[in-house]
Design a protein around this motif. Structure first.
Motif, mmCIF file in Angstrom:
data_model
loop_
_atom_site.group_PDB
_atom_site.id
_atom_site.type_symbol
_atom_site.label_atom_id
_atom_site.label_comp_id
_atom_site.label_asym_id
_atom_site.label_seq_id
_atom_site.Cartn_x
_atom_site.Cartn_y
_atom_site.Cartn_z
ATOM 1 N N ILE A 33 0.771 -0.924 0.198
ATOM 2 C CA ILE A 33 -0.355 0.148 0.093
ATOM 3 C C ILE A 33 0.571 1.384 -0.413
ATOM 4 O O ILE A 33 0.805 2.301 -1.194
ATOM 5 C CB ILE A 33 -0.881 -0.427 1.021
ATOM 6 N N ARG A 38 -0.372 -1.513 -4.534
ATOM 7 C CA ARG A 38 -1.382 -2.536 -3.658
ATOM 8 C C ARG A 38 -2.120 -2.949 -4.587
ATOM 9 O O ARG A 38 -2.197 -4.275 -4.407
ATOM 10 C CB ARG A 38 -2.157 -1.690 -3.237
ATOM 11 N N GLY A 39 -2.649 -2.946 -5.990
ATOM 12 C CA GLY A 39 -3.007 -3.753 -6.984
ATOM 13 C C GLY A 39 -2.032 -4.874 -7.687
ATOM 14 O O GLY A 39 -2.517 -6.568 -7.806
ATOM 15 N N SER A 156 -10.525 -5.318 1.152
ATOM 16 C CA SER A 156 -10.551 -3.573 1.210
ATOM 17 C C SER A 156 -11.914 -3.442 0.158
ATOM 18 O O SER A 156 -12.314 -5.017 -0.277
ATOM 19 C CB SER A 156 -10.055 -2.494 0.292
ATOM 20 N N SER A 157 -12.807 -2.763 0.024
ATOM 21 C CA SER A 157 -14.243 -3.111 -0.410
ATOM 22 C C SER A 157 -15.012 -4.104 0.166
ATOM 23 O O SER A 157 -16.033 -4.527 -0.364
ATOM 24 C CB SER A 157 -14.198 -2.679 -2.535
ATOM 25 N N LYS A 160 -19.012 -3.179 -0.197
ATOM 26 C CA LYS A 160 -19.076 -2.410 -1.895
ATOM 27 C C LYS A 160 -19.621 -3.770 -2.008
ATOM 28 O O LYS A 160 -20.519 -3.881 -3.061
ATOM 29 C CB LYS A 160 -18.496 -2.050 -1.505
ATOM 30 N N GLU A 195 -11.950 -3.135 7.035
ATOM 31 C CA GLU A 195 -11.201 -3.321 5.433
ATOM 32 C C GLU A 195 -10.521 -1.833 5.674
ATOM 33 O O GLU A 195 -10.613 -0.633 6.219
ATOM 34 C CB GLU A 195 -12.814 -3.043 4.877
ATOM 35 N N TYR A 196 -9.228 -2.329 5.271
ATOM 36 C CA TYR A 196 -8.403 -1.572 4.428
ATOM 37 C C TYR A 196 -9.649 -0.426 3.944
ATOM 38 O O TYR A 196 -9.648 -1.132 3.010
ATOM 39 C CB TYR A 196 -7.132 -1.952 3.963
ATOM 40 N N VAL A 197 -8.922 0.460 3.726
ATOM 41 C CA VAL A 197 -9.372 1.809 2.911
ATOM 42 C C VAL A 197 -8.019 2.037 1.372
ATOM 43 O O VAL A 197 -7.371 1.351 2.002
ATOM 44 C CB VAL A 197 -9.497 3.162 3.861
ATOM 45 N N ASP A 198 -8.862 2.676 1.119
ATOM 46 C CA ASP A 198 -8.592 3.149 -0.517
ATOM 47 C C ASP A 198 -7.276 3.308 -0.445
ATOM 48 O O ASP A 198 -7.147 4.569 0.317
ATOM 49 C CB ASP A 198 -9.695 3.375 -1.634
ATOM 50 N N GLY A 199 -6.211 3.697 -1.459
ATOM 51 C CA GLY A 199 -5.492 5.098 -1.421
ATOM 52 C C GLY A 199 -3.942 3.983 -1.263
ATOM 53 O O GLY A 199 -4.127 3.490 -0.553
ATOM 54 N N ASN A 200 -2.891 5.654 -0.957
ATOM 55 C CA ASN A 200 -1.489 5.296 -0.364
ATOM 56 C C ASN A 200 -1.416 5.035 0.483
ATOM 57 O O ASN A 200 -0.052 5.429 1.263
ATOM 58 C CB ASN A 200 -0.388 5.839 -1.834
#
Length: 296
Positions: A33, A38-39, A156-157, A160, A195-200
């Motif tokens: 991250i 991350r991706g 994460s997510s 959603k 959950e892990y939030v989005d972003g770096n």
């Protein structure tokens, strides 16, 4: 005929505990991250293989013979003889994920434990689905005798993507049980209580963990072949709090209530969803359903 490699000498992964597995996931994922990677790390198998290896470790600790876990199909049904040069070499766990034919489609299984005493018997499928005419290299009897455990995770997510994740989970068990209703299926699903939030940046957001507990209980504990085919013989909802220096694994409802993730008096139950008893439970279900099959 025997499926074991009798001169098996080891396994190509270091045995690890489930705690070490989640520790490794936290370290590697959070580094990715912060590095903006991350991706790539999610798309790779680096993270989830930790859970695979922890489950394999516990299967071996439960006396499953290592060479019966994810065997290389080329060696199935070979008679091991010291006089046969090709089979006189030391063998290790090849970690070959088996592609199994269900009623609707094929699916590669994460962890397959095969019995030593059941032969493969290739067959052409005759079913009322798109799988009609498919050449099943293992055959229905052998397939049904496999103890299969799949491993999933969502870091994460989570909120959603709930519907998609849940539908995919019970679709897999339904696909296999429609063709092989006696097959023993397990599911280990890693879910963060935050959950892990989005972003770096490493940050967290609390999820509705009660919703996951209730829905996974609905597809859990298929004790006999007449139970609903969308169920698993044993699910594990591996609930982890990664928002602490050492991740915490939750095995009971009381633990979740004490840490504020479930309300006091919650009707949610983690009974038979914990990891602690996952391997012993699914091994007991398997031995009851297939008392003559040899996994040791």
């Amino acid at each position: 005929m025997a499926n074991k490699i009798l001169n098996h000498t080891g396994i190509p992964f270091t045995p690890i505990t489930i705690q070490t597995a989640v520790n490794n996931i936290k370290q590697v994922y959070e580094a990715a991250i912060l590095n903006g990677n991350r991706g790539n790390i999610i798309r790779s198998s680096v993270l989830i293989k930790n859970i695979h290896n922890a489950v394999k470790t516990d299967l071996i600790n439960a006396n499953v013979h290592p060479s019966l876990i994810n065997p290389c199909p080329d060696y199935l049904q070979r008679v091991i003889s010291p006089n046969q040069r090709a089979y006189n070499r030391a063998r290790v766990l090849k970690d070959k994920e088996l592609k199994i034919a269900g009623f609707l489609k094929t699916k590669t299984q994460d962890i397959s434990v095969i019995p030593d005493n059941i032969p493969i018997s290739p067959t052409t499928m005759n079913v009322n689905s798109g799988m009609n005419g498919y050449n099943d290299i293992y055959g229905e009897t052998f397939t049904e005798s496999i103890l299969s455990i799949n491993v999933r995770s969502q870091l994460s997510s989570v909120n959603k993507n709930f519907d998609t994740l849940y539908e995919r989970t019970f679709a897999e068990s339904l696909n296999l049980h429609l063709r092989t209703p006696n097959m023993v299926l397990g599911e280990v699903y890693l879910i963060p209580v935050k959950e892990y939030v989005d972003g770096n940046v490493v940050g967290f957001s609390t999820i509705d963990i009660g919703r996951y507990i209730e829905t996974f209980q609905a597809i859990n504990m298929r004790i006999n072949r007449n139970d609903e085919k969308f169920k698993y013989e044993r699910c594990c909802l591996l609930i982890v709090d990664f928002d602490r220096p050492v991740p915490k694994i939750y095995n009971t409802t009381n633990e979740l209530i004490q840490d504020g993730f479930l309300p006091v008096g919650s009707a949610c139950s983690m009974t038979n969803l914990d990891y602690t008893n996952f391997v012993s439970d699914i091994m007991q279900i398997y031995s009851t359903r297939f008392p003559a099959n040899i996994l040791t």
